[in-house]
Design an enzyme around this catalytic site. Structure first.
Site, PDB file in Angstrom:
ATOM      1  N   THR A  53      37.096 106.368  49.257  1.00 21.99           N
ATOM      2  CA  THR A  53      37.320 105.072  48.615  1.00 21.99           C
ATOM      3  C   THR A  53      36.005 104.433  48.196  1.00 21.99           C
ATOM      4  O   THR A  53      35.984 103.633  47.261  1.00 21.99           O
ATOM      5  CB  THR A  53      38.100 104.126  49.539  1.00 21.99           C
ATOM      6  N   ASP A  54      34.911 104.783  48.860  1.00 22.74           N
ATOM      7  CA  ASP A  54      33.608 104.277  48.430  1.00 22.74           C
ATOM      8  C   ASP A  54      33.251 104.809  47.042  1.00 22.74           C
ATOM      9  O   ASP A  54      32.635 104.102  46.232  1.00 22.74           O
ATOM     10  CB  ASP A  54      32.528 104.673  49.439  1.00 22.74           C
ATOM     11  N   LYS A 110      41.071 101.688  47.392  1.00 25.12           N
ATOM     12  CA  LYS A 110      40.052 100.672  47.661  1.00 25.12           C
ATOM     13  C   LYS A 110      40.556  99.328  47.154  1.00 25.12           C
ATOM     14  O   LYS A 110      41.016  99.222  46.001  1.00 25.12           O
ATOM     15  CB  LYS A 110      38.745 101.017  46.943  1.00 25.12           C
ATOM     16  N   GLN A 122      65.907  76.303  37.878  1.00 29.79           N
ATOM     17  CA  GLN A 122      66.514  77.489  37.295  1.00 29.79           C
ATOM     18  C   GLN A 122      66.717  77.321  35.787  1.00 29.79           C
ATOM     19  O   GLN A 122      66.455  78.241  35.000  1.00 29.79           O
ATOM     20  CB  GLN A 122      67.865  77.775  37.963  1.00 29.79           C
ATOM     21  N   ASN A 126      58.867  75.170  44.026  1.00 27.19           N
ATOM     22  CA  ASN A 126      58.730  73.725  43.812  1.00 27.19           C
ATOM     23  C   ASN A 126      57.418  73.200  44.378  1.00 27.19           C
ATOM     24  O   ASN A 126      56.954  73.618  45.440  1.00 27.19           O
ATOM     25  CB  ASN A 126      59.857  72.962  44.516  1.00 27.19           C
ATOM     26  N   ARG A 128      63.240  62.681  38.027  1.00 30.68           N
ATOM     27  CA  ARG A 128      62.371  63.117  39.131  1.00 30.68           C
ATOM     28  C   ARG A 128      61.125  63.791  38.562  1.00 30.68           C
ATOM     29  O   ARG A 128      61.070  64.155  37.369  1.00 30.68           O
ATOM     30  CB  ARG A 128      63.104  64.100  40.041  1.00 30.68           C
ATOM     31  N   PHE A 187      68.203  66.534  38.827  1.00 30.93           N
ATOM     32  CA  PHE A 187      68.953  67.522  39.612  1.00 30.93           C
ATOM     33  C   PHE A 187      70.225  66.842  40.098  1.00 30.93           C
ATOM     34  O   PHE A 187      70.199  66.063  41.051  1.00 30.93           O
ATOM     35  CB  PHE A 187      68.105  68.036  40.775  1.00 30.93           C
ATOM     36  N   HIS A 191      57.029  69.795  45.563  1.00 31.42           N
ATOM     37  CA  HIS A 191      57.838  68.594  45.773  1.00 31.42           C
ATOM     38  C   HIS A 191      56.967  67.337  45.828  1.00 31.42           C
ATOM     39  O   HIS A 191      55.925  67.309  46.489  1.00 31.42           O
ATOM     40  CB  HIS A 191      58.612  68.701  47.086  1.00 31.42           C
TER      41      HIS A 191
END
Length: 279
Positions: free
Chosen positions: A56-57, A11, A217, A243, A174, A157, A245
């Protein structure tokens, strides 16, 4: 004759809100739960024999009944209660998995004080847990999703590999933003899942803020390394840091300079960085 290789049923998206009432204030738990069984269900798939299939109920109803009697205040503790219950009553199930995502409700501040029974949703960040248990072993993985963070300094970077299709300029200054997710495993079974989660989150934020980043990284590894150093109860942590950006806008055509102040956010495409740091 073909045979059943693997099977899973259960479920999903069982919604639970529980109010834990204390003498001075209440606690609001908001959990979305998924339950999965794996095991000897060959006859159900091959012959339509449902004699060993728990509906599942019923799984859904078990969540609410267990929550009523449970004293668990962490999703990890509640997931462990559910796996124990289902394994006890379902010999056909070899493994039971319970996954929980918890929304971060916090007490609202009214007139400068925390209100005992009024809450606000503190953003989109989710606490997560995944427990997979058999009758002989239990694996617990906790985590968080949608930790959205950004820094406006100490990020660059440069020196990356280039070929004939590289157009990205190098930069020593940045914005660094990410919608981070983390998932960690434990050495043994902790006594305080809540305390560990708080320490992990604090170390992730502290390291992200302080790190002199040369790449996503570079910062990802520093964050994972710091968590393992400061939280000895963990065996490993996996970090996913796509990212967010923000691209510098060229204002020169308007006769203006842009000293790293005006950016445009770009959602797609984005970089995707993921790694596991292990002891």
């Amino acid at each position: 004759m073909p045979s059943l290789s693997t099977n899973t049923y259960g479920k999903a998206r069982v919604r639970l809100v529980k109010v834990r009432r204390g003498d001075d204030q209440t606690e609001l738990l908001d959990w979305t739960i998924r339950i999965l069984f794996e095991g000897d269900y060959q006859d159900a798939y091959r012959f339509g024999d449902n004699s060993g299939v728990l509906p599942t109920d019923t799984m859904k109803n078990t969540v609410y009944s267990t929550a009523r009697a449970s004293s668990a205040s962490s999703p990890e503790a509640f997931a462990l209660e559910l796996t124990t219950h289902f394994l006890r009553g379902n010999p056909e199930a070899e493994y039971v998995s319970v996954e929980i995502a918890a929304k971060p409700w916090e007490h609202a501040v009214i007139n400068g004080s925390s209100h005992p029974s009024t809450f606000r949703l503190a953003g989109e960040e989710l606490q997560t847990v995944a427990v997979r248990a058999s009758r002989t072993a239990t694996e617990i993985r906790s985590g968080l999703r949608h930790l959205v963070i950004m820094k406006t300094a100490d990020s660059g970077f440069e020196g990356f590999k280039k070929d004939s299709l590289t157009t990205l300029p190098e930069t020593a200054d940045r914005l660094l933003g990410t919608d981070a997710s983390a998932e960690w495993s434990y050495i043994g079974t902790p006594t305080s899942f809540r305390g560990i989660r708080q320490r992990v989150r604090e170390m992730l934020l502290k390291t992200f803020a302080a790190h002199q980043s040369r790449s996503v990284q570079h910062t990802l590894y520093a964050m994972g390394e710091a968590v393992l150093h400061q939280v000895p109860e963990l065996s490993e942590i996996r970090l996913t840091m796509p990212n967010l950006h923000c691209l510098l806008v060229d204002l020169s055509r308007f006769g203006q300079e842009n000293p790293n102040e005006i950016f445009v956010p770009v959602d797609e495409p984005h970089g995707f960085i993921e790694a596991t740091i292990r002891r």
